[in-house]
Design a protein around this motif. Structure first.
Motif, short mmCIF file in Angstrom:
data_model
loop_
_atom_site.label_atom_id
_atom_site.label_comp_id
_atom_site.label_asym_id
_atom_site.label_seq_id
_atom_site.Cartn_x
_atom_site.Cartn_y
_atom_site.Cartn_z
N PRO A 159 -28.12 31.37 -16.51
CA PRO A 159 -28.81 32.40 -17.31
C PRO A 159 -30.08 32.93 -16.66
CG PRO A 159 -28.43 30.39 -18.60
CD PRO A 159 -27.96 30.10 -17.22
N ARG A 160 -30.89 32.03 -16.10
CA ARG A 160 -32.16 32.46 -15.55
C ARG A 160 -31.96 33.36 -14.34
NH1 ARG A 160 -36.84 29.05 -12.65
NH2 ARG A 160 -35.29 28.87 -11.03
N MET A 170 -42.60 34.60 -16.21
CA MET A 170 -41.90 34.88 -17.47
C MET A 170 -40.65 34.03 -17.64
SD MET A 170 -42.19 38.97 -17.65
CE MET A 170 -42.09 39.14 -19.41
N LEU A 171 -39.98 33.71 -16.53
CA LEU A 171 -38.71 33.00 -16.66
C LEU A 171 -38.82 31.54 -16.29
CD1 LEU A 171 -36.34 35.79 -15.45
CD2 LEU A 171 -36.28 34.63 -17.63
N ARG A 172 -40.06 31.03 -16.23
CA ARG A 172 -40.20 29.60 -15.95
C ARG A 172 -39.55 28.84 -17.10
NH1 ARG A 172 -45.82 27.55 -16.01
NH2 ARG A 172 -44.92 25.74 -16.97
N GLY A 173 -38.78 27.83 -16.77
CA GLY A 173 -38.23 27.01 -17.83
C GLY A 173 -36.91 27.50 -18.38
N ALA A 174 -36.47 28.70 -17.97
CA ALA A 174 -35.15 29.12 -18.41
C ALA A 174 -34.11 28.25 -17.70
CB ALA A 174 -34.93 30.59 -18.07
N PRO A 175 -33.05 27.86 -18.41
CA PRO A 175 -32.10 26.94 -17.79
C PRO A 175 -31.41 27.57 -16.58
CG PRO A 175 -31.25 27.75 -19.88
CD PRO A 175 -32.67 28.20 -19.78
N SER A 176 -31.11 26.74 -15.60
CA SER A 176 -30.54 27.28 -14.37
C SER A 176 -29.55 26.29 -13.78
CB SER A 176 -31.69 27.58 -13.41
OG SER A 176 -31.51 26.95 -12.18
N SER A 177 -28.50 26.78 -13.19
CA SER A 177 -27.58 25.88 -12.49
C SER A 177 -26.95 26.66 -11.36
CB SER A 177 -26.50 25.36 -13.43
OG SER A 177 -25.43 26.27 -13.48
N PHE A 178 -26.54 25.95 -10.32
CA PHE A 178 -25.95 26.64 -9.19
C PHE A 178 -24.60 26.03 -8.88
CE2 PHE A 178 -24.91 26.79 -4.74
CZ PHE A 178 -25.06 28.12 -4.44
N SER A 179 -23.62 26.86 -8.69
CA SER A 179 -22.37 26.42 -8.10
C SER A 179 -21.58 27.68 -7.87
CB SER A 179 -21.59 25.51 -9.04
OG SER A 179 -21.09 26.24 -10.12
N LEU A 223 -27.09 22.13 -18.49
CA LEU A 223 -26.16 23.11 -17.96
C LEU A 223 -25.61 22.69 -16.60
CD1 LEU A 223 -25.13 25.91 -18.70
CD2 LEU A 223 -27.00 26.85 -17.35
N ASP A 224 -26.53 22.20 -15.74
CA ASP A 224 -26.16 21.82 -14.39
C ASP A 224 -25.09 20.73 -14.42
OD1 ASP A 224 -26.57 22.54 -11.85
OD2 ASP A 224 -28.30 21.24 -11.49
N ARG A 225 -25.32 19.72 -15.26
CA ARG A 225 -24.39 18.60 -15.36
C ARG A 225 -23.04 19.07 -15.91
NH1 ARG A 225 -25.82 13.32 -15.37
NH2 ARG A 225 -24.12 11.92 -15.90
#
Lengths: 479, 336
Positions: free
Chosen positions: A206-207, A275-284, B286-288
Motif C-alpha cells: 500500500p505505501r 506523510m507516509l511514514r508507518g504505512a504498511p509495506s511489503s516487497f515481493s 503484510l510482509d509475513r
C-alpha cells in the motif's frame, strides 16, 4: 450428555480467555501455517511434476544477460530508447496527417456547414471553433503516440521483460523508500500519467503504491512532449549555430525528462519519510517465465483500447475546455474580453515567477488536457497583442506552420529565454491533468491523497520557477 | 536587478520560515503539538503507570522517581501526586506511595492501551521497532477502554506485546512471561528469548541492531563480568552485561531444543539451495502474509537463481516460481 448443564456466558468467556493465555500468541500463525502445509502436501500428492532437466535453459540464459551486472542496464537503456524512438518518429507521420485532416480540412468544412445551415455566429464559434477544435487537437496530438507506445510496451510486458526491469532497478528505488515496480508505472507515465497511475496496481504494497501514484506526474507524458520540443527548438536550439540546434534542443528536452526522474526520487524520499511514514509495506515480485508475445492480438487490443480511451478523454474533458476557451475570448465585460481580464489579473504573478499571465491562463484552461497549451498560448497572445496577420478569429486555437513565425509572435508577446526555460520547467512540474486527477481519485478512493497529488506538484512548480526567475534576473544583472 | 535580489531574499526567507515551522519532529508546529499533549491528565496517568511499575517490580515509588519518570521537576511531581491523592487514586503512607484500587485500574488500562497499540503498530503498520514505544506512549492516553477492546478484537485478542510483555486483560488480569535475565542463565543450554525490554531507547536500539527478537533461540557460550558471548540466529553475538540484562530468556524443553539454528536465506550464494526452517517473528503483518502466500513454509526448498545488478534483490526459485525478495526480507527467513 449428562454434562449438559447451563453454562453462563461469563464462565465461557472466562475459560476462553484462560485458554488463550495457555495456547500463546502464535496460535493464528500456527493455524495458518498448518493450513498451508496441509494444502502443500495434498498438492504434492495430487500433482506430478516432470523430472528436473538440467539441459540448456533459455529462460535462465536470457535472465543472466538482462539482469547482468554490466549488461543489464545497457540492454535496458537500449530497449527503452528504441521504444521511444519508434514512438516519436512513428507518430510524426500520422500526427501530421490527422492534423491536416481534422484541423485543415474538416474544420473549414464544418464551419461552412454551420454557416450554410444558418447557425448564429456565436453558436458556430462555440461548437466548431471551441469544442470541435479542442477535441481535434487532443486527438491529433495524443492518438498516434499512444497507439504506438502502449502496444510496444504491452509487447515487452507480454514477453516477460518488464518484471526484470523492476528487478534491476529495485535497489535504486529501495533507497528512496519505493518499490522497483514503480520503474514500470513511471515508464507508463511517459506515455500517459493516467495510464501510469492505473499501472501502479501491480505494486501490492500500500505505501509504495501510494508513493508511485503521487509521483507519477513527474514522468513527462505524451501531451507535454510537444510543448517541450517546440519551446526547446525555437528558444534553446536557436542559441547555437543551426547545425547544432537539433542536438542542443534534444538535450534540453531529455534534460527536462531526467529532471522529472530526479524529482520522482526526491519526492519518493520525502513522502516515505514524512506523510507516509508507518504505512504498511511489503516487497515481493514474481519474475514470470518468458513467453513469445502474441504480437497481432496485443497490438490490436492495445490499439483499440487506447483509441477508445483517447476519444473518450477528448470528448469528456477537452471539448468542455474548448468551449470555455472560446467563450472567454469572445464574451466581453466592459468592452474587454474575459480572457484579457484574466490575463491582466494573472500577469503580476506570472511575471514574478518568470512566466506571464497568458501562460498561467493557458495552464488553467488546459487542466483538462495539456495538449492544448501551445495552441491556447498562441491564440491568447494574438488576442493580447493584437498582432496583425492572424485572421483566425478570437477564441480559435491554432499552431503556426513555421517555427520562425511562432518565435516572432511569442517575442511580440514579451517572451524571453527565461520565459521559455520556466515554461519547460512548469510544463514538467505542475498539477496533473483532470483525467489523471480523476484516475487518482478512483484508484486511491481518498480525497486527501488526490488533493496532495494535485496540489503538491503545483506548489513545487511555482517554487521552482520563482527561484529560477529571481536567480536568473540577479545573475543577468551582474553580467 | 536590486528588485530581483530583494524578491529572491524574501523568497528564501519565507521558504526557510515555512520549513522551520513544518519540519517533521523538530519544527515549531511539531513541538507545539507535543507541548499541547503534555496535559495534567497525561501527567497523572504517567505517574500512575510509574507507581504501578514500581509495585510490580517490587520497589517503592517516591516523588523523586516520579519526577524522573515524567521528566518534570520535583514541584510538578509533588503537585501531580497531590492531584492523585485528591482523586483517591493513590495514597501516601509511611511505607511510600501506594495505588488505590481505582488507581490500579487506571494504571492497568494505560498499560493495556500501550501494549495493545504496540501490538497494532507491529502487526498492521510499517513503523520500525524503534518507533513503537514513543508512539504508544502517546496513544495510550487517547484510547478509551472500549476502543482498546475493539482494537483487541480486531487484532485477534493478542496476549503479548511485540516485546514479549503480557497485555493485561480487560479485567486487569496479567500473566508474567516467567523468564530470567540472560545474565543469570545457564551456560550451554538451549534458551528462548521471551522478553526484550524496550526502555531505555538506546539499549533497545542496540538489541534491535544485533538482530535479536522475540522467540529467537540462543545458546550462551561464555559469561565473564565484562561480556556475554552467545549464539543466536546463525551468528555469534557479544554483549555487555548491562545490555544483556534487558533480555529475558526461558530454558527450552529438550524436545524443542533439537531444532537446528539455521542461517538466513540471504547468506546463500548464487546457485545454492536450502530448506526453509522458519520465518523469523520480526517479519510481521503484510510482509509475513505475503511470504506465506508465496508458499514459503518450513520444509520448502528454496534456491538462489539470480542476483540483481546491485546485489540486492535476489531472485529465488520457490515451488517452481521465480520470486524476487530483498535482502532485508531474506534475512528473516531461516534455512538450513
Amino acid at each position: 450428555m449428562s454434562e449438559a448443564r447451563a453454562v453462563s456466558p461469563e464462565k465461557l468467556l472466562k475459560s476462553a480467555r484462560t485458554l488463550r493465555w495457555e495456547v500463546g500468541g502464535n496460535v493464528h500463525e500456527a493455524l495458518t501455517e498448518a493450513i498451508y502445509t496441509d494444502a502443500a502436501s495434498i498438492a504434492d500428492r495430487a500433482v506430478s511434476r516432470p523430472e528436473e532437466s538440467p539441459k540448456f535453459d533459455l529462460d535462465r540464459t536470457i535472465d543472466k544477460i538482462v539482469t547482468h551486472r554490466f549488461w543489464g542496464f545497457p540492454v535496458m537503456i537500449l530497449l527503452f530508447a528504441l521504444v521511444f524512438w519508434i514512438t516519436i518518429t512513428g507518430a510524426n507521420v500520422p500526427s501530421a496527417w490527422l492534423a491536416s485532416l481534422l484541423l485543415g480540412k474538416v474544420h473549414p468544412w464544418l464551419s461552412e456547414i454551420a454557416l450554410s445551415l444558418g447557425f448564429p455566429l456565436w453558436l458556430k464559434g462555440l461548437l466548431v471553433d471551441g469544442m470541435y477544435l479542442a477535441t481535434a487537437w487532443v486527438i491529433s496530438v495524443m492518438l498516434p503516440p499512444m497507439a504506438i507506445f502502449f502496444p510496444l510496451f504491452t509487447l515487452l510486458e507480454d514477453f516477460g521483460y518488464l518484471p526484470r526491469v523492476a528487478f534491476n532497478l529495485d535497489s535504486a528505488f529501495k533507497k528512496s523508500g519505493a518499490h522497483g515496480k514503480q520503474a514500470l508505472s513511471m515508464m507508463m507515465g511517459f506515455g500517459c500519467n493516467a495510464a501510469g497511475v492505473i499501472a501502479t496496481r501491480i505494486i501490492d504494497s500500500p505505501r509504495e503504491r501510494l508513493i508511485a501514484i503521487i509521483t507519477n506526474n513527474f514522468a513527462l507524458c505524451n501531451g507535454r512532449w510537444p510543448t517541450q520540443i517546440l519551446i526547446a527548438t525555437i528558444f534553446i536550439g536557436a542559441l547555437v549555430p543551426a547545425h547544432l540546434g537539433g542536438l542542443i534542443s534534444s538535450f534540453a528536452v531529455v534534460g527536462i525528462a531526467v529532471l522529472g526522474i530526479l524529482l520522482t526520487f526526491l519526492v519518493n524520499l520525502i513522502l516515505s519519510r514524512t506523510m507516509l511514514r508507518g504505512a504498511p509495506s511489503s516487497f515481493s515480485m514474481e519474475l514470470p517465465p518468458y513467453r513469445p508475445p502474441r504480437i497481432m492480438q496485443t497490438i490490436y487490443t492495445s490499439f483499440i483500447d487506447r483509441t477508445i480511451y483517447v476519444l473518450w478523454r477528448a470528448i469528456v474533458f477537452a471539448a468542455p475546455a474548448g468551449a470555455a476557451i472560446w467563450l472567454s475570448a469572445n464574451i466581453t465585460i466592459g468592452g474587454v474580453t474575459i480572457a484579457e481580464h484574466l490575463v491582466n489579473f494573472l500577469n503580476p504573478v506570472g511575471i514574478l515567477i518568470g512566466l506571464n499571465g497568458v501562460i498561467l491562463l493557458a495552464y488553467i484552461v488546459a487542466i483538462p488536457a495539456n495538449e492544448i497549451v501551445i495552441p491556447t498560448v498562441l491564440m491568447l497572445t494574438v488576442l493580447m497583442t493584437g498582432a496583425a496577420g492572424f485572421d483566425t478569429g478570437a477564441g480559435v486555437m491554432f499552431e503556426l506552420d513555421s517555427n520562425a513565425s511562432t518565435l516572432a509572435l511569442l517575442h511580440a508577446g514579451g517572451w524571453t529565454l527565461l520565459t521559455a526555460v520556466n515554461l519547460m520547467i512548469f510544463s514538467l512540474v505542475h498539477n496533473p491533468c483532470s483525467t489523471t486527477i480523476y484516475t487518482i481519485y478512483k484508484e486511491t478512493g481518498s480525497l486527501k491523497w488526490t488533493t496532495v497529488a494535485s496540489i503538491m506538484p503545483l506548489v513545487l512548480g511555482l517554487l521552482m520557477t520563482f527561484f529560477v526567475a529571481q536567480i536568473w534576473r540577479v545573475t543577468a544583472g551582474l553580467l | 536587478m536590486s528588485d530581483s535580489l530583494v524578491t529572491l531574499l524574501i523568497g528564501i526567507s519565507l521558504l526557510v520560515l515555512v520549513l522551520w515551522f513544518f519540519w517533521p519532529e523538530k519544527g515549531l508546529y511539531a513541538r507545539w503539538q507535543r507541548g499541547r499533549r503534555m496535559t495534567a491528565r497525561i501527567r497523572r496517568e504517567d505517574a500512575l503507570k510509574h507507581i504501578h511499575n514500581c509495585e510490580m517490580g517490587g520497589s517503592v515509588a517516591s516523588i523523586q522517581s516520579i519526577a524522573g519518570a515524567l521528566g518534570v521537576n520535583l514541584n510538578k511531581a509533588s503537585a501531580t501526586l497531590s492531584e492523585l491523592e485528591d482523586n483517591n487514586l493513590a495514597q501516601i503512607s509511611n511505607g511510600g506511595i501506594r495505588l488505590t484500587p481505582a488507581g490500579r485500574e487506571s494504571a492497568l488500562h494505560t498499560l493495556r492501551a500501550h501494549r495493545m497499540w504496540e501490538r497494532y503498530l507491529a502487526d498492521e503498520t510499517g513503523y520500525s521497532e524503534q518507533e513503537w514505544h514513543d508512539l504508544a506512549e502517546r496513544y495510550e492516553h487517547e484510547l478509551t477502554p472500549s476502543e482498546v477492546e475493539a482494537l483487541s478484537a480486531k487484532l485477534g485478542y493478542p496476549t503479548h506485546d511485540p516485546h514479549g510483555d503480557p497485555i493485561p486483560a480487560a479485567d486487569g488480569e496479567i500473566v508474567h512471561h516467567g523468564g530470567q535475565p540472560l545474565t543469570a542463565a545457564e551456560i550451554d543450554t538451549p534458551l528462548r528469548i521471551v522478553h526484550l525490554e524496550d526502555e531505555p531507547d538506546v539499549v533497545y536500539a542496540q538489541l534491535v541492531a544485533e538482530g535479536l527478537h522475540l522467540g529467537m533461540m540462543l545458546r550462551l557460550v561464555e559469561r565473564t563480568p565484562e561480556r556475554l558471548r552467545f549464539w543466536a540466529g546463525g551468528d555469534e553475538h557479544t554483549l555487555a552485561p548491562v545490555l544483556a540484562a534487558n533480555i529475558s530468556v526461558l530454558a527450552l524443553p529438550e524436545r524443542e531444543a533439537e531444532d537446528p539454528v539455521g542461517k538466513p536465506l540471504s547468506h546463500l550464494r548464487s546457485g545454492e539451495s536450502a530448506v526453509v526452517l522458519s520465518i523469523s517473528p520480526v517479519c510481521r503483518g503484510l510482509d509475513r502474509q505475503r511470504l506465506l502466500d508465496l508458499g514459503l513454509l518450513p520444509g520448502t526448498k528454496v534456491g538462489v537463481e539470480l542476483i540483481g545488478p546491485g546485489g540486492d534483490p535476489k531472485a529465488y526459485r520457490i515451488r517452481g516460481a521465480l520470486i524476487a525478495l530483498r535482502d532485508d526480507q531474506a534475512d528473516r527467513i531461516l534455512v538450513e
